[in-house]
Design a protein around this motif. Sequence first.
Motif, PDB file in Angstrom:
ATOM      1  N   THR A   1     -22.528  45.556 -30.794  1.00 12.06           N
ATOM      2  CA  THR A   1     -23.515  45.260 -31.825  1.00 12.06           C
ATOM      3  C   THR A   1     -22.866  44.269 -32.789  1.00 12.06           C
ATOM      4  O   THR A   1     -21.774  44.529 -33.306  1.00 12.06           O
ATOM      5  N   PHE A   2     -23.515  43.126 -32.997  1.00 14.00           N
ATOM      6  CA  PHE A   2     -22.958  42.090 -33.858  1.00 14.00           C
ATOM      7  C   PHE A   2     -23.701  42.052 -35.187  1.00 14.00           C
ATOM      8  O   PHE A   2     -24.928  42.133 -35.233  1.00 14.00           O
ATOM      9  N   LEU A   3     -22.949  41.895 -36.257  1.00 10.22           N
ATOM     10  CA  LEU A   3     -23.531  41.795 -37.582  1.00 10.22           C
ATOM     11  C   LEU A   3     -23.857  40.340 -37.895  1.00 10.22           C
ATOM     12  O   LEU A   3     -23.593  39.441 -37.092  1.00 10.22           O
ATOM     13  N   LYS A   4     -24.417  40.084 -39.039  1.00 12.89           N
ATOM     14  CA  LYS A   4     -24.784  38.732 -39.446  1.00 12.89           C
ATOM     15  C   LYS A   4     -23.536  37.904 -39.749  1.00 12.89           C
ATOM     16  O   LYS A   4     -22.553  38.403 -40.304  1.00 12.89           O
ATOM     17  N   GLU A   5     -23.556  36.632 -39.356  1.00 12.98           N
ATOM     18  CA  GLU A   5     -22.436  35.746 -39.649  1.00 12.98           C
ATOM     19  C   GLU A   5     -22.290  35.563 -41.158  1.00 12.98           C
ATOM     20  O   GLU A   5     -23.271  35.479 -41.896  1.00 12.98           O
ATOM     21  N   LEU A   6     -21.039  35.493 -41.588  1.00 13.70           N
ATOM     22  CA  LEU A   6     -20.730  35.358 -43.005  1.00 13.70           C
ATOM     23  C   LEU A   6     -19.837  34.142 -43.232  1.00 13.70           C
ATOM     24  O   LEU A   6     -19.371  33.513 -42.277  1.00 13.70           O
ATOM     25  N   LYS A   7     -19.580  33.829 -44.477  1.00  9.33           N
ATOM     26  CA  LYS A   7     -18.610  32.806 -44.795  1.00  9.33           C
ATOM     27  C   LYS A   7     -17.228  33.339 -44.450  1.00  9.33           C
ATOM     28  O   LYS A   7     -16.907  34.494 -44.716  1.00  9.33           O
ATOM     29  N   ARG A   8     -16.402  32.481 -43.839  1.00 13.08           N
ATOM     30  CA  ARG A   8     -15.081  32.926 -43.437  1.00 13.08           C
ATOM     31  C   ARG A   8     -14.295  33.467 -44.626  1.00 13.08           C
ATOM     32  O   ARG A   8     -14.282  32.895 -45.710  1.00 13.08           O
ATOM     33  N   GLY A   9     -13.622  34.602 -44.407  1.00  8.89           N
ATOM     34  CA  GLY A   9     -12.832  35.208 -45.465  1.00  8.89           C
ATOM     35  C   GLY A   9     -12.545  36.661 -45.162  1.00  8.89           C
ATOM     36  O   GLY A   9     -12.756  37.139 -44.048  1.00  8.89           O
ATOM     37  N   VAL A  10     -12.049  37.376 -46.163  1.00 14.29           N
ATOM     38  CA  VAL A  10     -11.754  38.795 -46.031  1.00 14.29           C
ATOM     39  C   VAL A  10     -12.992  39.591 -46.440  1.00 14.29           C
ATOM     40  O   VAL A  10     -13.565  39.354 -47.506  1.00 14.29           O
ATOM     41  N   HIS A  11     -13.400  40.514 -45.582  1.00 13.47           N
ATOM     42  CA  HIS A  11     -14.605  41.304 -45.838  1.00 13.47           C
ATOM     43  C   HIS A  11     -14.320  42.783 -45.617  1.00 13.47           C
ATOM     44  O   HIS A  11     -13.372  43.153 -44.911  1.00 13.47           O
TER      45      HIS A  11
ATOM     46  N   VAL B   1     -25.419  49.586 -42.632  1.00 13.44           N
ATOM     47  CA  VAL B   1     -24.208  48.772 -42.615  1.00 13.44           C
ATOM     48  C   VAL B   1     -24.108  48.012 -43.930  1.00 13.44           C
ATOM     49  O   VAL B   1     -25.012  47.250 -44.285  1.00 13.44           O
ATOM     50  N   THR B   2     -23.020  48.224 -44.649  1.00 15.12           N
ATOM     51  CA  THR B   2     -22.808  47.565 -45.936  1.00 15.12           C
ATOM     52  C   THR B   2     -21.559  46.703 -45.852  1.00 15.12           C
ATOM     53  O   THR B   2     -20.464  47.205 -45.591  1.00 15.12           O
ATOM     54  N   THR B   3     -21.734  45.399 -46.048  1.00 20.46           N
ATOM     55  CA  THR B   3     -20.617  44.467 -46.047  1.00 20.46           C
ATOM     56  C   THR B   3     -20.551  43.761 -47.387  1.00 20.46           C
ATOM     57  O   THR B   3     -21.518  43.127 -47.811  1.00 20.46           O
ATOM     58  N   ASP B   4     -19.440  43.926 -48.067  1.00 18.53           N
ATOM     59  CA  ASP B   4     -19.229  43.305 -49.380  1.00 18.53           C
ATOM     60  C   ASP B   4     -20.367  43.639 -50.342  1.00 18.53           C
ATOM     61  O   ASP B   4     -20.827  42.799 -51.122  1.00 18.53           O
ATOM     62  N   GLY B   5     -20.863  44.875 -50.259  1.00 19.04           N
ATOM     63  CA  GLY B   5     -21.877  45.354 -51.197  1.00 19.04           C
ATOM     64  C   GLY B   5     -23.313  45.099 -50.778  1.00 19.04           C
ATOM     65  O   GLY B   5     -24.243  45.569 -51.428  1.00 19.04           O
ATOM     66  N   ILE B   6     -23.538  44.378 -49.693  1.00 21.24           N
ATOM     67  CA  ILE B   6     -24.893  44.074 -49.221  1.00 21.24           C
ATOM     68  C   ILE B   6     -25.195  44.940 -48.001  1.00 21.24           C
ATOM     69  O   ILE B   6     -24.448  44.915 -47.012  1.00 21.24           O
ATOM     70  N   SER B   7     -26.306  45.697 -48.066  1.00 19.28           N
ATOM     71  CA  SER B   7     -26.617  46.675 -47.028  1.00 19.28           C
ATOM     72  C   SER B   7     -27.792  46.241 -46.151  1.00 19.28           C
ATOM     73  O   SER B   7     -28.696  45.521 -46.595  1.00 19.28           O
ATOM     74  N   LYS B   8     -27.759  46.730 -44.892  1.00 22.67           N
ATOM     75  CA  LYS B   8     -28.845  46.496 -43.954  1.00 22.67           C
ATOM     76  C   LYS B   8     -28.910  47.663 -42.985  1.00 22.67           C
ATOM     77  O   LYS B   8     -27.876  48.198 -42.588  1.00 22.67           O
ATOM     78  N   ILE B   9     -30.142  48.054 -42.619  1.00 17.17           N
ATOM     79  CA  ILE B   9     -30.337  49.146 -41.679  1.00 17.17           C
ATOM     80  C   ILE B   9     -30.367  48.583 -40.255  1.00 17.17           C
ATOM     81  O   ILE B   9     -31.069  47.608 -39.970  1.00 17.17           O
ATOM     82  N   PHE B  10     -29.616  49.204 -39.357  1.00 18.06           N
ATOM     83  CA  PHE B  10     -29.592  48.802 -37.954  1.00 18.06           C
ATOM     84  C   PHE B  10     -30.123  49.949 -37.098  1.00 18.06           C
ATOM     85  O   PHE B  10     -29.698  51.094 -37.247  1.00 18.06           O
ATOM     86  N   ASP B  11     -31.072  49.625 -36.217  1.00 17.66           N
ATOM     87  CA  ASP B  11     -31.530  50.563 -35.210  1.00 17.66           C
ATOM     88  C   ASP B  11     -30.659  50.347 -33.983  1.00 17.66           C
ATOM     89  O   ASP B  11     -30.700  49.284 -33.361  1.00 17.66           O
ATOM     90  N   MET B  12     -29.874  51.346 -33.623  1.00 24.42           N
ATOM     91  CA  MET B  12     -28.939  51.215 -32.510  1.00 24.42           C
ATOM     92  C   MET B  12     -29.666  51.451 -31.191  1.00 24.42           C
ATOM     93  O   MET B  12     -29.388  52.378 -30.437  1.00 24.42           O
ATOM     94  N   LYS B  13     -30.629  50.580 -30.908  1.00 25.06           N
ATOM     95  CA  LYS B  13     -31.476  50.722 -29.727  1.00 25.06           C
ATOM     96  C   LYS B  13     -30.932  49.891 -28.565  1.00 25.06           C
ATOM     97  O   LYS B  13     -30.376  48.813 -28.739  1.00 25.06           O
TER      98      LYS B  13
END
Length: 245
Positions: free
Chosen positions: A209-219, A186-198
Amino acid sequence: MIADIQKGNQTNAGKFMEPVANHYGITSIEFGLEVVKLLNEDKLVFQKGDSPSKGKIVFTNDGTHPVEAGHDIYRDVLVRSLKSIENFGTPGKHIIPKPLAENNFSGASLVPVTKAKFSKNWQNVDLGDETMINDDLTDKNGGTKTLFEKAMKTETIGETFTLKWEGFLLGFTSILEAKGAIKVEVTTDGISKIFDMKSRNGKTQTKYTFLKELKRGVHTTTVKLIKLAPGKVFQVGQFLVVDHQ
């Protein structure tokens, strides 16, 4: 929850629910106390097969969902509790206090899967009709129509979908499998992370499946399938986008 209640402790779920109820002045009723009381008095068998049940209430067949006798207990607790609180409180307007947590879901909205851009090897999923109901009122589709609304699937590693969204948290519906069966990048705004869909129990489940909270804005978020066990499928449905009110 039985062990916690027997020790006089709040349950794992209640630890989160009760502070919210207290903050907003909402009355709560704990149904599990009566179930454990009957269990301790040897008047109830929690799950069919746990122990001889002759002359006792069988609360559940699967260890989770109450059968009719279990719902009778809940009904009686509810009636008793409502009678005990009916004369409390003052009629009139009530001011809702400030949210207990800033990152609450009051500004959440569902976004259809069709809003995402999919790569080539994805197919539409036939989720059936939500009106298909069994005789016991369960959903013949196993609840998938309700959760996904519409869905896309792929069995090809390397396939992607991309969603542009505005808020501070993104979640998406998907089929979860045993640990390691499905992995995505999963890549959000250029930052990637691997998720195990377990799944929670190692069996096939349909969940958010919820991703990490970010600063409010357009992503912009891109999900890429990087591992898929033989015979499995990567299926995604509607998204949950959370924004501040």
